[in-house]
Design a protein around this motif. Structure first.
Motif, mmCIF file in Angstrom:
data_model
loop_
_atom_site.group_PDB
_atom_site.id
_atom_site.type_symbol
_atom_site.label_atom_id
_atom_site.label_comp_id
_atom_site.label_asym_id
_atom_site.label_seq_id
_atom_site.Cartn_x
_atom_site.Cartn_y
_atom_site.Cartn_z
ATOM 1 N N PHE A 1 16.501 -4.702 -10.646
ATOM 2 C CA PHE A 1 15.261 -5.006 -9.945
ATOM 3 C C PHE A 1 14.056 -4.360 -10.622
ATOM 4 O O PHE A 1 14.184 -3.355 -11.321
ATOM 5 C CB PHE A 1 15.322 -4.511 -8.494
ATOM 6 N N PHE A 2 12.874 -4.948 -10.359
ATOM 7 C CA PHE A 2 11.614 -4.309 -10.718
ATOM 8 C C PHE A 2 11.212 -3.453 -9.525
ATOM 9 O O PHE A 2 11.184 -3.915 -8.391
ATOM 10 C CB PHE A 2 10.541 -5.353 -11.019
ATOM 11 N N ASN A 3 10.869 -2.204 -9.775
ATOM 12 C CA ASN A 3 10.620 -1.231 -8.715
ATOM 13 C C ASN A 3 9.123 -1.061 -8.423
ATOM 14 O O ASN A 3 8.330 -0.780 -9.313
ATOM 15 C CB ASN A 3 11.214 0.123 -9.131
ATOM 16 N N PHE A 4 8.744 -1.259 -7.147
ATOM 17 C CA PHE A 4 7.422 -0.883 -6.652
ATOM 18 C C PHE A 4 7.578 0.428 -5.888
ATOM 19 O O PHE A 4 8.439 0.540 -5.007
ATOM 20 C CB PHE A 4 6.848 -1.941 -5.723
ATOM 21 N N CYS A 5 6.737 1.416 -6.178
ATOM 22 C CA CYS A 5 6.903 2.735 -5.567
ATOM 23 C C CYS A 5 5.569 3.483 -5.546
ATOM 24 O O CYS A 5 4.555 3.023 -6.072
ATOM 25 C CB CYS A 5 7.944 3.544 -6.342
ATOM 26 N N LYS B 1 10.050 -1.635 -16.028
ATOM 27 C CA LYS B 1 10.596 -2.236 -14.812
ATOM 28 C C LYS B 1 10.118 -1.490 -13.565
ATOM 29 O O LYS B 1 10.851 -1.365 -12.585
ATOM 30 C CB LYS B 1 12.123 -2.250 -14.861
ATOM 31 N N GLN B 2 8.868 -1.043 -13.604
ATOM 32 C CA GLN B 2 8.375 -0.241 -12.483
ATOM 33 C C GLN B 2 6.846 -0.265 -12.454
ATOM 34 O O GLN B 2 6.189 -0.235 -13.496
ATOM 35 C CB GLN B 2 8.858 1.201 -12.643
ATOM 36 N N LEU B 3 6.300 -0.314 -11.243
ATOM 37 C CA LEU B 3 4.866 -0.132 -11.042
ATOM 38 C C LEU B 3 4.681 0.962 -9.996
ATOM 39 O O LEU B 3 5.113 0.820 -8.854
ATOM 40 C CB LEU B 3 4.201 -1.426 -10.571
ATOM 41 N N ILE B 4 4.051 2.067 -10.426
ATOM 42 C CA ILE B 4 3.783 3.185 -9.515
ATOM 43 C C ILE B 4 2.386 3.003 -8.948
ATOM 44 O O ILE B 4 1.405 2.907 -9.689
ATOM 45 C CB ILE B 4 3.897 4.538 -10.238
ATOM 46 N N THR C 1 10.459 1.052 -2.867
ATOM 47 C CA THR C 1 10.860 2.407 -2.496
ATOM 48 C C THR C 1 9.612 3.285 -2.403
ATOM 49 O O THR C 1 8.510 2.877 -2.783
ATOM 50 C CB THR C 1 11.809 3.024 -3.536
ATOM 51 N N HIS C 2 9.811 4.510 -1.909
ATOM 52 C CA HIS C 2 8.715 5.478 -1.967
ATOM 53 C C HIS C 2 8.775 6.253 -3.273
ATOM 54 O O HIS C 2 7.820 6.272 -4.046
ATOM 55 C CB HIS C 2 8.773 6.438 -0.781
ATOM 56 N N ILE D 1 0.864 -1.186 0.000
ATOM 57 C CA ILE D 1 0.000 0.000 0.000
ATOM 58 C C ILE D 1 0.899 1.234 0.000
ATOM 59 O O ILE D 1 1.922 1.271 0.684
ATOM 60 C CB ILE D 1 -0.896 0.050 1.257
ATOM 61 N N SER D 2 0.496 2.263 -0.726
ATOM 62 C CA SER D 2 1.294 3.489 -0.753
ATOM 63 C C SER D 2 0.442 4.709 -0.437
ATOM 64 O O SER D 2 -0.755 4.756 -0.738
ATOM 65 C CB SER D 2 1.939 3.664 -2.135
#
Length: 211
Positions: free
Chosen positions: A142-146, A173-176, A133-134, A28-29
């Motif tokens: 890496f694949f980034n979750f942020c 390579k990222q899911l915001i 990360t935030h 959760i963000s």
């Protein structure tokens, strides 16, 4: 909506949360607890009961999945401690899950307050092939979750109709993540042909075309 990233299954929920099936992790963000109290303190007319909405939505999501770990991707609390902190502390003490906070720019409350609630704090966290990360972070490995951006998208319909909604915004390579919290607003992004947008409606998450 179920998606696969690096051979792992993730369930995108209309609340803006994501369940990582293999790890039993809820991601959760940008909850921004305390924002309602912060606004009310400065005379902005938000109903007092609105502060309960985040807790209601969180409890609903927690009831849906077999969750062992909750990871907040930053901006858990909006600003300094206010009267919503007591509500948050009481809610946390009822949880059986391990809770982790990836620090965001709004997370200015002293770490000892989180430690008192058995909440682990990291600047970033690596789990297998994923970097949590935030702020959006580019990584070759890496694949980034942020979070942080509060992504939204403008959908165009027939008759020049437009609908502005929150979304999950996926790059190569990222899911915001969208903001989970109430009264957070959106930053409307323009996807390219290589991006995938998962728009959030009241009841479902849908993939929409970038065209």
């Amino acid at each position: 909506m179920k998606i696969i990233i690096n051979n792992q299954e993730f369930i995108l929920h209309p609340s803006g949360a994501v369940f990582w099936k293999e790890k039993k992790i809820l991601l959760i963000s940008d909850v921004h607890f305390g924002k309602v109290a912060h606004f009310r303190k400065y005379g902005i007319g938000i109903p007092k009961d609105a502060s309960q909405e985040n807790f209601t939505r969180l409890n609903s999501v927690l009831a849906l999945f077999d969750i062992q770990i909750i990871v907040f991707l930053g901006d858990l609390f909006h600003s300094k401690i206010n009267n919503e902190w007591a509500l948050f502390a009481a809610w946390k003490k009822k949880l059986s899950q391990r809770v982790i906070l990836i620090e965001g720019n709004h997370d200015i409350i002293g770490k000892h307050h989180y430690s008192d609630l058995d909440i682990e704090i990291y600047n970033e966290l690596v789990i297998d092939d994923f970097l949590l990360t935030h702020h959006p972070t580019e990584s070759e490995a890496f694949f980034n979750f942020c979070g942080h951006i509060h992504p939204g998208v403008k959908l165009r319909g027939l008759g020049r109709q437009f609908l502005n909604v929150s979304c999950f915004f996926r790059k190569q390579k990222q899911l915001i993540f969208p903001a989970f919290g109430e009264f957070t607003g959106n930053c409307y992004l323009m996807p390219t042909e290589n991006d995938i947008v998962y728009a959030i409606t009241k009841d479902e998450v849908i993939e929409v075309s970038s065209n």
